[in-house]
Design a protein around this motif. Structure first.
Motif, PDB file in Angstrom:
ATOM      1  N   ILE A 338     -13.264 -80.356  12.736  1.00  0.00           N
ATOM      2  CA  ILE A 338     -12.004 -80.976  13.168  1.00  0.00           C
ATOM      3  C   ILE A 338     -10.823 -80.073  12.826  1.00  0.00           C
ATOM      4  N   ARG A 339     -10.840 -79.426  11.657  1.00  0.00           N
ATOM      5  CA  ARG A 339      -9.748 -78.517  11.288  1.00  0.00           C
ATOM      6  C   ARG A 339      -9.623 -77.387  12.304  1.00  0.00           C
ATOM      7  N   ASN A 340     -10.756 -76.794  12.649  1.00  0.00           N
ATOM      8  CA  ASN A 340     -10.725 -75.698  13.610  1.00  0.00           C
ATOM      9  C   ASN A 340     -10.268 -76.160  14.989  1.00  0.00           C
ATOM     10  N   ALA A 341     -10.702 -77.359  15.388  1.00  0.00           N
ATOM     11  CA  ALA A 341     -10.308 -77.871  16.695  1.00  0.00           C
ATOM     12  C   ALA A 341      -8.812 -78.137  16.752  1.00  0.00           C
ATOM     13  N   VAL A 342      -8.264 -78.751  15.700  1.00  0.00           N
ATOM     14  CA  VAL A 342      -6.827 -79.054  15.667  1.00  0.00           C
ATOM     15  C   VAL A 342      -6.015 -77.763  15.601  1.00  0.00           C
ATOM     16  N   ALA A 343      -6.496 -76.778  14.832  1.00  0.00           N
ATOM     17  CA  ALA A 343      -5.771 -75.512  14.692  1.00  0.00           C
ATOM     18  C   ALA A 343      -5.712 -74.740  15.997  1.00  0.00           C
ATOM     19  N   SER A 344      -6.638 -75.022  16.931  1.00  0.00           N
ATOM     20  CA  SER A 344      -6.642 -74.303  18.200  1.00  0.00           C
ATOM     21  C   SER A 344      -5.543 -74.764  19.147  1.00  0.00           C
ATOM     22  N   HIS A 345      -4.898 -75.889  18.858  1.00  0.00           N
ATOM     23  CA  HIS A 345      -3.820 -76.366  19.737  1.00  0.00           C
ATOM     24  C   HIS A 345      -2.619 -75.430  19.614  1.00  0.00           C
ATOM     25  N   PRO A 346      -2.004 -75.012  20.709  1.00  0.00           N
ATOM     26  CA  PRO A 346      -0.921 -74.012  20.639  1.00  0.00           C
ATOM     27  C   PRO A 346       0.333 -74.487  19.916  1.00  0.00           C
ATOM     28  N   GLN A 347       0.573 -75.785  19.851  1.00  0.00           N
ATOM     29  CA  GLN A 347       1.791 -76.280  19.208  1.00  0.00           C
ATOM     30  C   GLN A 347       1.594 -76.638  17.747  1.00  0.00           C
ATOM     31  N   VAL A 348       0.368 -76.581  17.267  1.00  0.00           N
ATOM     32  CA  VAL A 348       0.084 -76.866  15.868  1.00  0.00           C
ATOM     33  C   VAL A 348       0.263 -75.593  15.057  1.00  0.00           C
ATOM     34  N   ILE A 349       0.958 -75.672  13.941  1.00  0.00           N
ATOM     35  CA  ILE A 349       1.176 -74.514  13.076  1.00  0.00           C
ATOM     36  C   ILE A 349      -0.102 -74.240  12.294  1.00  0.00           C
ATOM     37  N   SER A 350      -0.644 -73.044  12.472  1.00  0.00           N
ATOM     38  CA  SER A 350      -1.891 -72.682  11.791  1.00  0.00           C
ATOM     39  C   SER A 350      -1.975 -71.178  11.684  1.00  0.00           C
ATOM     40  N   GLY A 351      -2.975 -70.700  10.905  1.00  0.00           N
ATOM     41  CA  GLY A 351      -3.173 -69.267  10.729  1.00  0.00           C
ATOM     42  C   GLY A 351      -3.297 -68.904   9.274  1.00  0.00           C
ATOM     43  N   VAL A 352      -3.853 -67.729   9.018  1.00  0.00           N
ATOM     44  CA  VAL A 352      -4.069 -67.305   7.632  1.00  0.00           C
ATOM     45  C   VAL A 352      -2.755 -66.958   6.935  1.00  0.00           C
ATOM     46  N   ASP A 353      -1.701 -66.642   7.726  1.00  0.00           N
ATOM     47  CA  ASP A 353      -0.409 -66.311   7.131  1.00  0.00           C
ATOM     48  C   ASP A 353       0.429 -67.539   6.822  1.00  0.00           C
ATOM     49  N   ILE A 354      -0.060 -68.705   7.178  1.00  0.00           N
ATOM     50  CA  ILE A 354       0.659 -69.958   6.920  1.00  0.00           C
ATOM     51  C   ILE A 354       0.232 -70.499   5.559  1.00  0.00           C
ATOM     52  N   PRO A 355       1.163 -71.022   4.739  1.00  0.00           N
ATOM     53  CA  PRO A 355       0.762 -71.625   3.461  1.00  0.00           C
ATOM     54  C   PRO A 355      -0.290 -72.706   3.663  1.00  0.00           C
ATOM     55  N   ILE A 356      -1.221 -72.805   2.703  1.00  0.00           N
ATOM     56  CA  ILE A 356      -2.362 -73.691   2.863  1.00  0.00           C
ATOM     57  C   ILE A 356      -1.936 -75.148   3.003  1.00  0.00           C
ATOM     58  N   GLU A 357      -0.762 -75.504   2.403  1.00  0.00           N
ATOM     59  CA  GLU A 357      -0.319 -76.894   2.494  1.00  0.00           C
ATOM     60  C   GLU A 357       0.246 -77.231   3.879  1.00  0.00           C
ATOM     61  N   GLU A 358       0.493 -76.217   4.715  1.00  0.00           N
ATOM     62  CA  GLU A 358       0.995 -76.477   6.056  1.00  0.00           C
ATOM     63  C   GLU A 358      -0.081 -76.291   7.133  1.00  0.00           C
ATOM     64  N   ARG A 359      -1.291 -75.915   6.735  1.00  0.00           N
ATOM     65  CA  ARG A 359      -2.365 -75.783   7.715  1.00  0.00           C
ATOM     66  C   ARG A 359      -2.964 -77.153   8.028  1.00  0.00           C
ATOM     67  N   PRO A 360      -3.623 -77.304   9.175  1.00  0.00           N
ATOM     68  CA  PRO A 360      -4.280 -78.579   9.486  1.00  0.00           C
ATOM     69  C   PRO A 360      -5.304 -78.935   8.426  1.00  0.00           C
ATOM     70  N   ASP A 361      -5.354 -80.218   8.072  1.00  0.00           N
ATOM     71  CA  ASP A 361      -6.247 -80.683   7.007  1.00  0.00           C
ATOM     72  C   ASP A 361      -6.872 -81.999   7.426  1.00  0.00           C
ATOM     73  N   CYS A 362      -8.169 -82.123   7.178  1.00  0.00           N
ATOM     74  CA  CYS A 362      -8.913 -83.340   7.512  1.00  0.00           C
ATOM     75  C   CYS A 362      -9.410 -83.959   6.221  1.00  0.00           C
ATOM     76  N   GLU A 363      -9.135 -85.252   5.993  1.00  0.00           N
ATOM     77  CA  GLU A 363      -9.494 -85.924   4.750  1.00  0.00           C
ATOM     78  C   GLU A 363      -9.990 -87.336   5.040  1.00  0.00           C
ATOM     79  N   ILE A 364     -10.646 -87.892   4.009  1.00  0.00           N
ATOM     80  CA  ILE A 364     -11.091 -89.280   4.081  1.00  0.00           C
ATOM     81  C   ILE A 364      -9.933 -90.181   3.708  1.00  0.00           C
TER      82      ILE A 364
END
Length: 428
Positions: A338-364
């Motif tokens: 799910i993280r990888n799928a959400v990160a693939s959206h062009p308007q979602v902020i993602s990438g290795v240069d982005i702080p980990i707290e701003e990357r897509p995250d999937c939780e219970i």
């Protein structure tokens, strides 16, 4: 014929006396000195400030007006000195008339006035300036003042009517020109914020209007002291009647200065109304909703009530999307998918240069009756609605990802047990 000859002889005598008089050459020297000094000062004045700065551009634009204005001023000073030293200033008065005509012509060309206004200005200068320089303007004014019409306690004079017509028209024309030039100059100051420029422009417009009105009242000959007393009494009444308008006006100034709102911000006010700020005025703020409708919100609302500015300091927003999976799902592997799928959206902020707290995250989120309740948090630029609609895209993306990997999305299930008839309660 003899009278004509006598006039020619007298004129020749006057010219000869002027050419042989030392006072004439003193005036000529003073006039040349004043003109040379004005040329040097105007040339020096244009070079003030660094090249390309607003001050330099303004001075270069006004150069055609500065030189005749300085020339006129210095020649008037020279005329006063000549009258004190040699007792004559007729030549300098004639030079002053020419310079005033030059100054008026420069104003006409700089302001791009219409042909009718240009003719009126030239005519006024040609009539008034020679009369003033010849010292007969006061006599003409007294004659026109004696021509009057009385109606009751009111007395109208030809001099007063001409003064109101000429100077009133000139005053309002200068006010209109100054207002346009001043507002354009303020709005060109790119170093100031847009809201600051707008409020300064509004205050300049109000101050200029008040000044023009007071000067026009002076032209009319109205006693401003009595008007101030009357205006104070009227102001108290208007203050109570226009309290809401005054409150919105002051609130608009506060909003423009404290920078709590800017054009382009997305805000949500206490009553549930929300939208992008499209216009800030001194009375209301225009919000454009996602349905394209404009909502005019009084400025007082943003001062007296709480509101949420989603994009005040940062256009990045965090959102979450909720979904559920069956208890038999490998949660760790599913979360990575799910993280990888959400990160693939062009308007979602993602990438290795982005702080980990701003990357897509999937939780219970919680354990439900039929499955495990999950959620995805993500950051994006802008608002998730209207033109963006990222949340809807991500729900479809999550659904397709789960179905592609055979992950079950649970639905409510109920277990029904049928008790044997022997275990039923005996009937009475």
């Amino acid at each position: 014929m003899s009278a004509f000859n006598d006039s020619v002889v007298q004129a020749a005598a006057v010219v000869q006396a002027a050419l042989t008089s030392p006072a004439t050459y003193v005036q000529l020297a003073l006039a040349l000195a004043a003109l040379l000094l004005s040329w040097a000062l105007s040339t020096r004045l244009v070079k003030l400030g660094a090249a390309g700065t607003p001050l330099r551009r303004t001075l270069e634009r006004l150069h055609t007006l500065v030189q005749p204005a300085l020339s006129t001023l210095l020649v008037v000073v020279a005329a006063g000195l000549s009258l004190t030293w040699v007792g004559e200033d007729w030549l300098l008065r004639a030079v002053t008339l020419v310079l005033v005509l030059w100054l008026v012509e420069s104003v006409i060309r700089l302001m791009h006035v219409g042909p009718l206004t240009a003719r009126l200005l030239r005519l006024a200068v040609l009539l008034l300036v020679p009369l003033h320089l010849l010292g007969v303007l006061s006599t003409v004014t007294a004659t026109l003042e004696s021509m009057s019409l009385e109606i009751g306690n009111l007395r109208f004079t030809v001099s007063g009517l001409l003064r109101v017509l000429v100077f009133g028209s000139l005053l309002f024309w200068l006010g209109w020109i100054s207002n346009t030039a001043g507002i354009n100059a303020i709005r060109r100051q790119e170093r100031l914020a847009v809201r600051t420029r707008e409020v300064i422009a509004k205050l300049f417009q109000i101050a200029l209007s008040v000044l023009v009105l007071l000067l026009f009242l002076q032209v009319l000959g109205i006693n401003l002291t009595a008007l101030a007393v009357f205006g104070g009494a009227v102001g108290v009444g208007l203050g109570f009647g226009l309290q809401s308008i005054a409150s919105n006006f002051i609130s608009g100034i506060i909003i423009l200065f404290d920078r709590s709102l800017s054009v382009g911000d997305y805000v949500e006010i206490e009553g549930g109304q929300s939208g992008y700020v499209r216009e800030l005025t001194l009375r209301y703020t225009t919000l454009e909703g996602f349905d394209g409708k404009d909502v005019l919100v009084p400025n007082e609302t943003f001062i007296t009530k709480s509101f949420t500015n989603w994009t005040h300091k940062n256009h990045k927003q965090r959102y979450r999307v909720d979904f559920s999976v069956a208890y038999s799902t490998d949660i760790r592997a599913m979360c990575e998918l799910i993280r990888n799928a959400v990160a693939s959206h062009p308007q979602v902020i993602s990438g290795v240069d982005i702080p980990i707290e701003e990357r897509p995250d999937c939780e219970i989120d919680s354990f439900g009756d039929s499955g495990v309740n999950m959620f995805v948090e993500f950051w994006m630029d802008g608002i998730d609605d209207g033109r963006n609609r990222v949340g809807g895209d991500l729900l479809l993306l999550i659904f397709e990802t789960l179905r592609e990997h055979g992950i079950e999305i649970p639905f409510p299930q109920r277990e029904v047990r049928l008790l044997p008839s022997s275990a039923a309660a005996p009937s009475s």
